[in-house]
Design a protein around this motif. Sequence first.
Motif, PDB file in Angstrom:
ATOM      1  N   LEU A  50      46.640  44.489  33.266  1.00 51.97           N
ATOM      2  CA  LEU A  50      45.503  44.441  34.181  1.00 51.97           C
ATOM      3  C   LEU A  50      44.356  43.641  33.575  1.00 51.97           C
ATOM      4  N   ILE A  51      44.133  43.812  32.276  1.00 54.88           N
ATOM      5  CA  ILE A  51      43.056  43.082  31.614  1.00 54.88           C
ATOM      6  C   ILE A  51      43.343  41.586  31.603  1.00 54.88           C
ATOM      7  N   ALA A  52      44.611  41.222  31.400  1.00 52.72           N
ATOM      8  CA  ALA A  52      44.982  39.810  31.462  1.00 52.72           C
ATOM      9  C   ALA A  52      44.719  39.250  32.861  1.00 52.72           C
ATOM     10  N   ILE A  53      44.968  40.055  33.884  1.00 51.78           N
ATOM     11  CA  ILE A  53      44.686  39.622  35.263  1.00 51.78           C
ATOM     12  C   ILE A  53      43.181  39.500  35.488  1.00 51.78           C
ATOM     13  N   VAL A  54      42.411  40.459  34.953  1.00 56.69           N
ATOM     14  CA  VAL A  54      40.949  40.396  35.060  1.00 56.69           C
ATOM     15  C   VAL A  54      40.442  39.093  34.453  1.00 56.69           C
ATOM     16  N   ARG A  55      40.980  38.728  33.294  1.00 58.03           N
ATOM     17  CA  ARG A  55      40.578  37.468  32.657  1.00 58.03           C
ATOM     18  C   ARG A  55      40.890  36.288  33.572  1.00 58.03           C
ATOM     19  N   ALA A  56      42.065  36.305  34.184  1.00 58.62           N
ATOM     20  CA  ALA A  56      42.441  35.212  35.085  1.00 58.62           C
ATOM     21  C   ALA A  56      41.507  35.143  36.286  1.00 58.62           C
ATOM     22  N   VAL A  57      41.130  36.311  36.811  1.00 58.95           N
ATOM     23  CA  VAL A  57      40.226  36.348  37.971  1.00 58.95           C
ATOM     24  C   VAL A  57      38.877  35.769  37.599  1.00 58.95           C
ATOM     25  N   ASP A  58      38.408  36.074  36.380  1.00 54.48           N
ATOM     26  CA  ASP A  58      37.103  35.561  35.963  1.00 54.48           C
ATOM     27  C   ASP A  58      37.141  34.063  35.717  1.00 54.48           C
ATOM     28  N   LEU A  59      38.346  33.523  35.585  1.00 55.99           N
ATOM     29  CA  LEU A  59      38.485  32.071  35.479  1.00 55.99           C
ATOM     30  C   LEU A  59      38.494  31.419  36.860  1.00 55.99           C
ATOM     31  N   ASP A  60      38.052  32.189  37.869  1.00 56.91           N
ATOM     32  CA  ASP A  60      37.985  31.701  39.256  1.00 56.91           C
ATOM     33  C   ASP A  60      39.357  31.294  39.775  1.00 56.91           C
ATOM     34  N   ALA A  61      40.348  32.154  39.506  1.00 56.32           N
ATOM     35  CA  ALA A  61      41.705  31.866  39.956  1.00 56.32           C
ATOM     36  C   ALA A  61      41.786  31.950  41.469  1.00 56.32           C
ATOM     37  N   ARG A  62      42.280  30.890  42.075  1.00 53.91           N
ATOM     38  CA  ARG A  62      42.616  30.915  43.495  1.00 53.91           C
ATOM     39  C   ARG A  62      44.104  31.146  43.684  1.00 53.91           C
ATOM     40  N   VAL A  63      44.872  30.774  42.643  1.00 52.41           N
ATOM     41  CA  VAL A  63      46.318  31.000  42.622  1.00 52.41           C
ATOM     42  C   VAL A  63      46.630  31.776  41.353  1.00 52.41           C
ATOM     43  N   LEU A  64      47.254  32.939  41.507  1.00 53.17           N
ATOM     44  CA  LEU A  64      47.574  33.786  40.373  1.00 53.17           C
ATOM     45  C   LEU A  64      49.099  33.938  40.291  1.00 53.17           C
ATOM     46  N   VAL A  65      49.682  33.491  39.178  1.00 52.28           N
ATOM     47  CA  VAL A  65      51.119  33.599  38.958  1.00 52.28           C
ATOM     48  C   VAL A  65      51.373  34.788  38.033  1.00 52.28           C
ATOM     49  N   LEU A  66      52.130  35.765  38.511  1.00 52.90           N
ATOM     50  CA  LEU A  66      52.467  36.954  37.726  1.00 52.90           C
ATOM     51  C   LEU A  66      53.960  36.893  37.406  1.00 52.90           C
TER      52      LEU A  66
END
Length: 515
Positions: A158-174
């Motif tokens: 979840l923290i790794a995803i939070v970091r990605a979101v703060d990078l202004d992710a419009r596309v998130l690959v999990l």
Amino acid sequence: MDDATTSAADPAPLVRMTGIGKRFAGVAALSGVDLRLFPGEIHALVGENGAGKSTLIKVLTGLHTADTGAIVLDGAPVRFSGPQQAQRAGVSTVYQEVNLCPNLSVAENIYIGREPRRGRLIRFRAMRRAAAGLVARLHLDIDVTAPLGSYSPAIQQLIAIVRAVDLDARVLVLDEPTSSLDSGEVAQLFTLMRRLAADGVAILFVTHFLDQIFAICDRATVLRNGTRVGEYPVAELTHKDLVAAMLGTALRALDEIEREHPEPAAETRDTPLLRAENLGGRGNSVAPFDLTVHEGEVVGLAGLLGSGRTEVARLLFGADRPASGSITMAGTPMPLRSPRAAIAQRIAFCPEDRKTQGLVLDLSVRENILLAAQAARGWSRPIPARQRTELVLEYIAALRITPPDPDIAVKFLSGGNQQKVLLARWLVTRPRLLILDEPTRGIDIGAKAEIQRLVMSLSADGMAVLFISAELEEVLRLSHKVEVLRDRRLVAELPNDATLTLDRLMETIASGTVS
């Protein structure tokens, strides 16, 4: 099951990949693959090993450059030269193995490389305040001052995803984010994924768990052998449709394939050769299971990628330590310490990845064939030279290894002949139980037929075989009974009689119940 098409009501895709091709050393990993990702949707990318999922992700995120095709992001053509450029464009990836620093705090991990500074000094208070605000906005109860390593793998995801979101992710690959999570942790991750999708993020979700696809995803793209089978609305799919598309039996009648049912195994003896009772893996590798294998019996393990097939094999061979249960060989308890203990009981194991886990590519055919026999004998007692030569020449001839040169390096052989060398290594040890994990993957039809005939011959001579293959036709052709695994659980044991059709086997894999 029809491929999805764009209608007038559909929004424009945020990402459109068209005609993506990628070759490595002349081998096509992707051929003309298309992928669409829409804002606010969770899109599954599914397929078996070697389908091309990882390569497609790496092309999207800039780790690989496509040989052919184009990528359009939010209406503009893009060609990323690396992951950092992709991140700056709003495409972020969170991998199965979290690539963060467990000794640093949560806040430091979220902002690593982007810390707020005053001159050369990091403004830790401001960083913690910003991190706390970010996790609160995502409704997560996480202490951002605590070390990352103090949290479970699920929270680290979840923290790794939070970091990605703060990078202004419009596309998130999990990429396989749930592989090591329990059901409660998966639910927590899904809650966050739904919140992000509601905010308009396009999420590409790579998983091998069918139930998770149906629980969270809006659409699914299926890859097989480097090509796209199709894109489908998940609401219009059944489990069986998805299994069929992944395994290559979609779009044709799933009637019984042409085959001869194996002759019944000599399993009337009271004592099985191998009996595993309540044998379970550590962590979430595989749930406790019971399994019996008799002399001369071929037992097939069937299931999708990630179902637990390889984990069962590794437990039986001692490559993984069990969390529970016991094994007996011919009625005698067997220690579960290591592969050496299994070899002492004359259990042999040909792993799925022959190049990295099986063979020593720079050694000769002779040296590879003799490795297991010499290890079982002990390195202080070398096999006599004459015996070594006789053994090697015997198995080169018996398995028709080409070229029949014992001194050629294995790396120069074809895939099929490399597989034969690995088989020869273990057959030299005269095993009572031979475990074969995908022995025919990636080899030509002729070599595949030879290996199948060899399995039947070994069984007829009394050797027990545990046979793992993603090709269900192959499992049905060779096995006396089939053990079905689903989501790391052994869910069914099916005698391979006239009632076991390909259709019925696929239905059992898809539903987890015997039809």
